[in-house]
Write an enzyme that holds these catalytic residues in place. Structure first.
Site, PDB file in Angstrom:
ATOM      1  N   VAL A  66       0.810  -1.231   0.000  1.00  0.00           N
ATOM      2  CA  VAL A  66       0.000   0.000   0.000  1.00  0.00           C
ATOM      3  C   VAL A  66       0.839   1.275   0.000  1.00  0.00           C
ATOM      4  O   VAL A  66       0.299   2.361  -0.153  1.00  0.00           O
ATOM      5  CB  VAL A  66      -0.998   0.043   1.187  1.00  0.00           C
ATOM      6  CG1 VAL A  66      -2.021  -1.076   1.079  1.00  0.00           C
ATOM      7  CG2 VAL A  66      -0.282   0.018   2.538  1.00  0.00           C
ATOM      8  N   ASN A  92      -7.235  -1.913   5.241  1.00  0.00           N
ATOM      9  CA  ASN A  92      -6.970  -2.724   6.438  1.00  0.00           C
ATOM     10  C   ASN A  92      -5.484  -2.856   6.764  1.00  0.00           C
ATOM     11  O   ASN A  92      -5.120  -2.949   7.945  1.00  0.00           O
ATOM     12  CB  ASN A  92      -7.577  -4.130   6.238  1.00  0.00           C
ATOM     13  CG  ASN A  92      -7.075  -5.109   7.279  1.00  0.00           C
ATOM     14  OD1 ASN A  92      -7.500  -5.091   8.421  1.00  0.00           O
ATOM     15  ND2 ASN A  92      -6.112  -5.949   6.900  1.00  0.00           N
ATOM     16  N   SER A 144      -8.409   2.056  14.945  1.00  0.00           N
ATOM     17  CA  SER A 144      -8.112   1.316  16.189  1.00  0.00           C
ATOM     18  C   SER A 144      -8.657   2.129  17.358  1.00  0.00           C
ATOM     19  O   SER A 144      -8.821   3.351  17.248  1.00  0.00           O
ATOM     20  CB  SER A 144      -6.600   1.168  16.361  1.00  0.00           C
ATOM     21  OG  SER A 144      -6.286   0.681  17.653  1.00  0.00           O
ATOM     22  N   TYR A 157       1.899   4.701  16.234  1.00  0.00           N
ATOM     23  CA  TYR A 157       0.682   3.926  15.923  1.00  0.00           C
ATOM     24  C   TYR A 157      -0.552   4.753  16.277  1.00  0.00           C
ATOM     25  O   TYR A 157      -1.472   4.896  15.466  1.00  0.00           O
ATOM     26  CB  TYR A 157       0.711   2.611  16.708  1.00  0.00           C
ATOM     27  CG  TYR A 157      -0.394   1.643  16.351  1.00  0.00           C
ATOM     28  CD1 TYR A 157      -0.311   0.856  15.201  1.00  0.00           C
ATOM     29  CD2 TYR A 157      -1.520   1.502  17.152  1.00  0.00           C
ATOM     30  CE1 TYR A 157      -1.318  -0.040  14.864  1.00  0.00           C
ATOM     31  CE2 TYR A 157      -2.532   0.607  16.826  1.00  0.00           C
ATOM     32  CZ  TYR A 157      -2.425  -0.168  15.680  1.00  0.00           C
ATOM     33  OH  TYR A 157      -3.422  -1.057  15.355  1.00  0.00           O
ATOM     34  N   ILE A 190      -7.710  -7.749  19.126  1.00  0.00           N
ATOM     35  CA  ILE A 190      -8.206  -8.845  18.288  1.00  0.00           C
ATOM     36  C   ILE A 190      -7.096  -9.887  18.157  1.00  0.00           C
ATOM     37  O   ILE A 190      -5.921  -9.548  17.975  1.00  0.00           O
ATOM     38  CB  ILE A 190      -8.605  -8.318  16.880  1.00  0.00           C
ATOM     39  CG1 ILE A 190      -9.503  -7.069  16.983  1.00  0.00           C
ATOM     40  CG2 ILE A 190      -9.261  -9.421  16.061  1.00  0.00           C
ATOM     41  CD1 ILE A 190     -10.827  -7.255  17.674  1.00  0.00           C
TER      42      ILE A 190
END
Ligand code: NAP
Length: 252
Positions: A66, A92, A144, A157, A190
């Site tokens: 990406v 994603n 997130s 992040y 997750i």
């Protein structure tokens, strides 16, 4: 199980060779979409495509880093060549580097910024003309809960995910007139290869669990179900929203 009608819809999912992206690709296909499964490793994408085809779904594997705009353009062209249009983009692909800022190499900062933020920006930019042509589109970005609250050792992040949250709102503002819905998902913790090491450490896992009112770690399918809903026309009047799928983490 076909819960949402995505028949005849064409979806591109990034970072879909494993984890949440794979779960999303399988779920969209299960709901009738033709899915372009992309990731850095085309070979692994082929395996996801095989799984989809075994269940009578339709899918295509393409290599896509990406951060590489030439590859993004190629994926857009090949998707339109094969399926005629792009209805759904799921941004994603993402990475997580757990380090305090002053311990990070500048090259690591660039890498995390480029994959997590510039990647979704470039994918969205290159898919938009195809959606505008049809006056139809669903852009769903996997942000997130780290886009809403701070996490230790995650400054870059958190910065990328926070930026995705607000870019989603802004794009919804620009693209409402084109009938393009722009939404995001904020996953909690997750169980995927990204979190494997953390979840194998009992102390870390217990600390994480203490923040999850619902009392369990999330599964890729939890995220995939929310994506399938937002990709469907049942969610037509929803745009500019970030849906937390986090077992209640953000409630406190
Ligand atoms: P994962 O298991 O590591 O899967 C991410 C996939 O993205 C991997 O296949 C990875 O390939 C790929 N990728 C990395 N760099 C890429 C690039 N430049 N271009 C294309 N693909 C690339 O992670 P995950 O847990 O499924 O995470 C998926 C998304 O959910 C990420 O955006 C993540 O930030 C977000 N998220 C995850 C959690 C969680 O708890 N798991 C929580 C909140 C948000 P390689 O393996 O080759 O690097």
């Amino acid at each position: 199980m076909n819960k949402y009608d995505l028949n005849e819809k064409v979806a591109i999912v990034t970072g879909a060779r494993r984890g949440i992206g794979k779960g999303i690709a399988l779920k969209l296909a299960e709901n009738g979409a033709k899915v372009v499964v992309t990731d850095i490793s085309k070979e692994d994408c082929e395996k996801v495509v095989d799984e989809i085809k075994e269940k009578n779904g339709e899918a295509l594997a393409l290599k896509l880093d990406v951060t590489n705009e030439d590859e993004i353009k190629e994926v857009v062209d090949k998707t339109v060549e094969k399926y005629g249009k792009i209805d759904i983009l799921v941004n994603n692909a993402g990475i997580y580097i757990a380090k305090e800022l002053d311990n990070m190499e500048t090259s690591e900062i660039d890498k995390e910024l480029n994959i997590n933020l510039k990647g979704p920006i470039l994918c969205t930019k290159n898919v938009l003309p195809k959606m505008k042509e049809k006056n139809y589109g669903k852009i769903i970005t996997i942000a997130s809960i780290a886009g809403f609250v701070g996490f230790a050792q995650s400054s870059i992040y958190c910065a990328t995910k926070g930026a995705l949250v607000n870019m989603t709102r802004e794009l919804a503002l620009d693209l409402g007139k084109n009938k393009i819905n722009v939404n995001g998902i904020a996953p909690g913790v997750i169980d995927t290869p990204m979190t494997k090491d953390m979840l194998e450490d009992e102390n870390i896992k217990n600390n994480l669990m203490a923040n999850i009112p619902y009392g369990r770690i999330g599964k890729p399918e939890d995220i995939a179900n929310a994506v399938a809903f937002l990709a469907s026309d049942e969610a037509e009047y929803i745009t500019g929203q970030i849906l937390a799928v986090d077992g209640g983490w953000l409630t406190h």
